[in-house]
Design a protein around this motif. Structure first.
Motif, short mmCIF file in Angstrom:
data_model
loop_
_atom_site.label_atom_id
_atom_site.label_comp_id
_atom_site.label_asym_id
_atom_site.label_seq_id
_atom_site.Cartn_x
_atom_site.Cartn_y
_atom_site.Cartn_z
N GLY A 556 38.86 67.12 7.20
CA GLY A 556 38.85 65.71 6.51
C GLY A 556 40.25 65.62 5.86
O GLY A 556 41.07 64.59 5.72
N ARG A 557 40.73 66.66 5.18
CA ARG A 557 42.19 66.68 4.51
C ARG A 557 43.30 66.32 5.69
O ARG A 557 44.45 65.44 5.24
CB ARG A 557 42.54 68.04 4.07
CG ARG A 557 41.81 68.40 2.59
CD ARG A 557 41.96 69.50 2.15
NE ARG A 557 41.58 69.85 0.85
CZ ARG A 557 41.51 70.87 0.22
NH1 ARG A 557 41.74 72.16 0.72
NH2 ARG A 557 41.14 71.04 -1.14
N PHE A 558 43.35 66.81 6.87
CA PHE A 558 44.18 66.71 8.03
C PHE A 558 44.18 65.28 8.54
O PHE A 558 45.20 64.43 8.82
CB PHE A 558 44.11 67.70 9.04
CG PHE A 558 44.76 69.10 8.58
CD1 PHE A 558 46.09 69.02 8.47
CD2 PHE A 558 44.01 70.18 8.99
CE1 PHE A 558 46.65 70.23 8.52
CE2 PHE A 558 44.72 71.47 8.68
CZ PHE A 558 45.90 71.42 8.26
N GLU A 559 42.91 64.69 8.45
CA GLU A 559 42.77 63.31 9.08
C GLU A 559 43.24 62.34 7.89
O GLU A 559 43.71 61.42 8.45
CB GLU A 559 41.16 63.02 9.11
CG GLU A 559 40.67 63.83 10.41
CD GLU A 559 39.26 64.06 10.38
OE1 GLU A 559 38.50 63.26 9.54
OE2 GLU A 559 38.67 64.74 11.26
N ARG A 560 43.01 62.70 6.49
CA ARG A 560 43.52 61.82 5.49
C ARG A 560 45.17 61.84 5.58
O ARG A 560 46.01 60.63 5.50
CB ARG A 560 43.06 62.23 4.30
CG ARG A 560 43.58 61.29 2.87
CD ARG A 560 43.13 59.72 3.14
NE ARG A 560 43.53 59.02 2.08
CZ ARG A 560 44.44 57.98 2.21
NH1 ARG A 560 44.44 57.45 3.48
NH2 ARG A 560 44.65 57.30 1.13
N LEU A 561 45.90 63.06 5.83
CA LEU A 561 47.16 63.42 5.85
C LEU A 561 47.82 62.51 6.99
O LEU A 561 48.87 61.98 6.70
CB LEU A 561 47.41 64.83 5.98
CG LEU A 561 47.30 65.64 4.72
CD1 LEU A 561 47.36 67.13 5.16
CD2 LEU A 561 48.26 65.21 3.78
N ALA A 562 47.02 62.55 8.18
CA ALA A 562 47.57 61.64 9.33
C ALA A 562 47.64 60.12 9.08
O ALA A 562 48.57 59.39 9.27
CB ALA A 562 46.45 61.84 10.55
N GLU A 563 46.66 59.74 8.14
CA GLU A 563 46.63 58.31 7.84
C GLU A 563 47.78 58.09 6.79
O GLU A 563 48.78 56.92 6.78
CB GLU A 563 45.57 57.82 7.15
CG GLU A 563 44.32 57.80 7.94
CD GLU A 563 42.97 57.76 7.30
OE1 GLU A 563 43.21 57.16 5.90
OE2 GLU A 563 41.90 57.54 7.60
N LEU A 564 48.22 59.03 5.91
CA LEU A 564 49.40 58.76 5.02
C LEU A 564 50.75 59.19 5.54
O LEU A 564 51.77 58.51 4.99
CB LEU A 564 49.13 59.94 3.81
CG LEU A 564 47.83 59.71 2.98
CD1 LEU A 564 47.55 60.67 2.01
CD2 LEU A 564 48.02 58.33 2.25
N GLU A 565 50.86 60.03 6.42
CA GLU A 565 52.20 60.24 7.16
C GLU A 565 52.28 59.99 8.58
O GLU A 565 51.98 60.82 9.36
CB GLU A 565 52.51 61.76 6.68
CG GLU A 565 52.57 62.23 5.55
CD GLU A 565 52.98 63.58 5.30
OE1 GLU A 565 53.62 64.32 6.37
OE2 GLU A 565 52.45 64.36 4.32
N GLN A 566 52.47 58.75 9.02
CA GLN A 566 52.42 58.20 10.33
C GLN A 566 53.59 59.12 11.17
O GLN A 566 53.12 59.43 12.38
CB GLN A 566 52.66 56.74 10.30
CG GLN A 566 51.59 56.07 9.90
CD GLN A 566 50.41 55.91 10.52
OE1 GLN A 566 50.35 55.80 12.04
NE2 GLN A 566 49.15 56.27 10.00
N ASN A 567 54.37 59.56 10.64
CA ASN A 567 55.49 60.40 11.66
C ASN A 567 55.00 61.71 11.79
O ASN A 567 55.32 62.37 12.85
CB ASN A 567 56.73 60.47 10.67
CG ASN A 567 56.69 61.35 9.31
OD1 ASN A 567 55.57 60.92 8.67
ND2 ASN A 567 57.51 61.80 8.97
N ASN A 568 54.21 62.34 11.06
CA ASN A 568 53.36 63.38 11.41
C ASN A 568 51.97 63.35 11.92
O ASN A 568 51.36 64.20 11.75
CB ASN A 568 53.54 64.57 10.24
CG ASN A 568 54.80 64.70 9.81
OD1 ASN A 568 55.84 65.16 10.93
ND2 ASN A 568 55.21 64.71 8.78
N LYS A 569 51.64 62.13 12.18
CA LYS A 569 50.08 62.00 12.53
C LYS A 569 49.67 62.71 13.58
O LYS A 569 48.65 63.27 13.45
CB LYS A 569 50.12 60.40 12.98
CG LYS A 569 48.65 60.05 13.35
CD LYS A 569 48.54 58.37 13.60
CE LYS A 569 47.12 58.09 14.03
NZ LYS A 569 46.96 56.56 14.31
#
Length: 634
Positions: A556-569
């Protein structure tokens, strides 16, 4: 003349469900008609709303991402690799595609013709059930689809016995009874003393009526009758009866048909013979023992630790069933975590009843480590802590002693349930981990401002906590304090990031697995330390850096990070997928060998299993490289 290509396809398919359930001749018949398709990376296999291709697909080599478009952005639903099936909607519902699929890397795909496969699948219950479970795990409301008759349209699919249950219904033989001339007051006292919701009225051992809590509410509390009246004035009659040993389905149907919640068991199934037992609606519900809702009810009604252990054992069987059905690990985690947390809460409630006095102040029980991240599937050891409200200095010692005693009772109960004591004593029964809010704030402040090898190890455990029981405000205040301290000491992120990359890629220079070089597990692969922990540690530091709250689960943390950092999605989404795959793999190994699943004997793995593991390791390399660059770790 032999069809060599078909034989090779059949040899591949028979290693994976649902094809492994088919006879060799049926499998060879399908393999002879398979289309072998090649796709370059990012090439579309099908798109949302595309007309169905009259086939579904199996990944032979490579990987395929399945996604839906939300706000013009692709949102990954699944990543399929070797042996995984996808594109099932045309087979199951005869409809066009609602998701898109494209090659995640250079891939070879097998296309299975639906017209050829469907009659064979319908003749094999295991195949049908597997396909339904696989499809249902990726639709928003599988039950409504099933009820509307769209699953395997126009065909009858046999269900497993846990749905239309033909097992014998359990019923109580120790029945509370009274005679017709018993007063309502006496009958009610008997019900209260036995803590039951009904009493059967008998004459010469034959059932003539029944009184339930509802009768007392509707006929006594309303003033229609007096408690000194005899029970025959308010009892429900005649009673519904059935002969002994009814199936669950029979008992349920009779109750539904007659709109009753109790069924008397007599010698010949009529009220004219001796009463043998009583089935209640609750007994029917409990018969469906591996239903998560039922298990939660059992937890809440548990009066003893032994009952909680029985539930936990049922949860283990439920886990195996879900894995056999190939349900997504995120769904499995959601269901099992609700039950595990309910067990912890009930253990605390029962422990509080054993305390001589109520708590001297507000407190909160915290789960730590894998429990705190809500990633606990197998039986593991306990990791927990207590934070209690600030009290005057002269009351601190007595207050702490109270909560330590509570913790010892609770951890002992959890041990009986099946959770081993933590070998490092990371439990609330340890005075070091049972402190006031102000003391916890000081503790975290030291860890953050003056890091050391020991505090880095503790940080990996104590920064992954979640609320279980008690006062939520204490947990919120503690979280606020930690984030404020991190704001003032940003270099700690670098310390955590450095710790997250200390374990290199699980593969050596020649792409061989790095195994243990000595000890009891020499030559075994440590999937926890070498594969799962690097992802857990990376997700922790990045989510703290982004001040993410209430998202402790690594995926879940990685999925939220994917939303916050589009360049590292893409990196984050791949890490989320890799973590779930590794956790599922470890869980299956644990069930197979009846252990934690941590140490894996590589010789027991198939080539396909090793390839799946190696694909997950690429995400570890990518996320460690991201941490190295972001926090300047070179």
């Amino acid at each position: 003349m032999k069809n060599t290509i078909a034989e090779r396809v059949a040899d591949f398919l028979k290693r994976y469900p649902p094809f492994q359930f088919l006879a060799a001749d049926s499998l060879l018949q399908i393999a002879a008609q398979v289309e072998v398709l090649y796709f370059e990376k990012d090439k579309a296999i099908f798109k949302e709303k595309d007309t169905n291709h009259s086939m579904f697909y199996v990944v032979k080599d490579g990987a395929v991402r399945v996604f839906r478009t939300v706000d013009n952005q692709p949102k990954i639903a699944d990543i399929c690799d070797e042996g995984d099936i996808f594109g099932l909607r045309p087979l199951i519902t005869k409809e066009d595609y609602e998701l898109s699929a494209s090659a995640n890397e250079e891939s070879i795909i097998y296309g299975i013709p639906i017209d050829l496969f469907l009659p064979i699948a319908l003749a094999h219950k295991e195949v049908s059930n597997f396909l339904i479970a696989s499809f249902a795990s990726n639709v928003s409301d599988p039950y409504s689809l099933e009820e509307s008759g769209k699953l395997f349209t126009e065909y009858s699919v046999e269900r497993n016995s846990e749905i239309f249950d033909l097992q014998k219904a359990r019923y109580s033989k120790n029945i509370l009874t009274c005679s017709p001339d018993t007063t309502i007051k006496v009958a009610a006292k008997k019900m209260s003393h036995r803590d039951v919701g009904s009493i059967v009225v008998t004459h010469e051992e034959k059932p003539v009526g029944i009184i339930t809590n509802r009768d007392l509410r509707d006929r006594i509390a309303t003033g229609d009758f007096d408690i000194s009246d005899s029970v025959d004035k308010i009892m429900s009659k005649p009673v519904k009866c059935f002969q002994k040993d009814p199936t669950v389905a029979q008992a349920q149907l009779i109750m539904l048909k007659n709109e009753v919640n109790h069924l008397c068991i007599t010698e010949d199934g009529t009220p004219d013979t001796k009463l043998l037992g009583l089935i209640t609606e609750h007994d029917i519900v409990v018969s469906f023992a591996n239903n998560p809702v039922v298990l939660l009810k059992e937890v809440k009604l548990a009066k003893r630790t032994k009952r909680l252990r029985d539930v936990r054992l049922k949860v283990s069987r439920l886990l195996k069933k879900y894995l056999d059905q190939n349900l997504p690990v995120s769904q499995i985690l959601n269901i099992l975590n609700e039950i595990n947390y309910a067990i912890a809460v009930r253990a605390l409630e029962l422990s509080l009843l054993k305390m001589e006095t109520p708590p001297p102040c507000k407190f909160a029980w915290l789960a730590l480590g894998s429990q705190g991240r809500k990633e606990q599937l197998l039986f593991t050891d306990q990791d927990n802590a207590i934070v209690f409200d600030n009290v005057p200095e002269e009351e601190y010692e007595a207050t702490q002693a109270y909560f330590i005693k509570l913790a010892r009772i609770t951890t002992r109960a959890m041990h009986k349930v099946g959770y081993a004591y933590c070998p490092a004593d990371m439990m609330a029964s340890n005075p070091r981990w049972c402190q006031s809010l102000s003391e916890w704030k000081k503790q975290y402040h030291i860890w953050i401002t003056d890091p050391s090898p020991e505090t880095q190890l503790l940080s990996a455990i104590f920064f992954d906590y979640s609320y279980v029981f008690g006062d939520t405000q204490l947990v919120t205040k503690l979280s606020d304090s930690i984030l404020d301290t991190l704001d003032a000491n940003p270099m700690f992120y670098r310390v955590m990031a450095k710790d997250a990359i200390r374990s290199p890629s699980p593969l050596g220079f020649f792409r061989q697995f790095l195994v243990e070089e000595g000890g009891d597990h020499k030559d075994f692969f440590d999937i926890k330390a070498r594969a799962l922990m690097p992802l857990i540690d990376a997700a922790r530091v990045l989510s703290l850096n982004h001040k993410l709250r209430n998202i402790n689960n690594t995926a879940g943390r990685f999925e939220r990070l994917a939303e916050l950092e589009q360049n590292n999605k893409e990196i984050y989404e791949n890490c989320s997928y890799a973590f779930k795959s590794l956790l599922k793999f470890r869980t299956k190994q644990g069930i197979l060998h009846d252990d934690s699943g941590r140490f894996i004997e590589l010789a027991t793995l198939s080539k396909a299993e090793k390839l799946k593991l190696k694909r997950c390791f690429k995400s570890i390399h990518d996320i460690q490289e991201l941490l190295t660059l972001r926090y300047n770790l070179k």
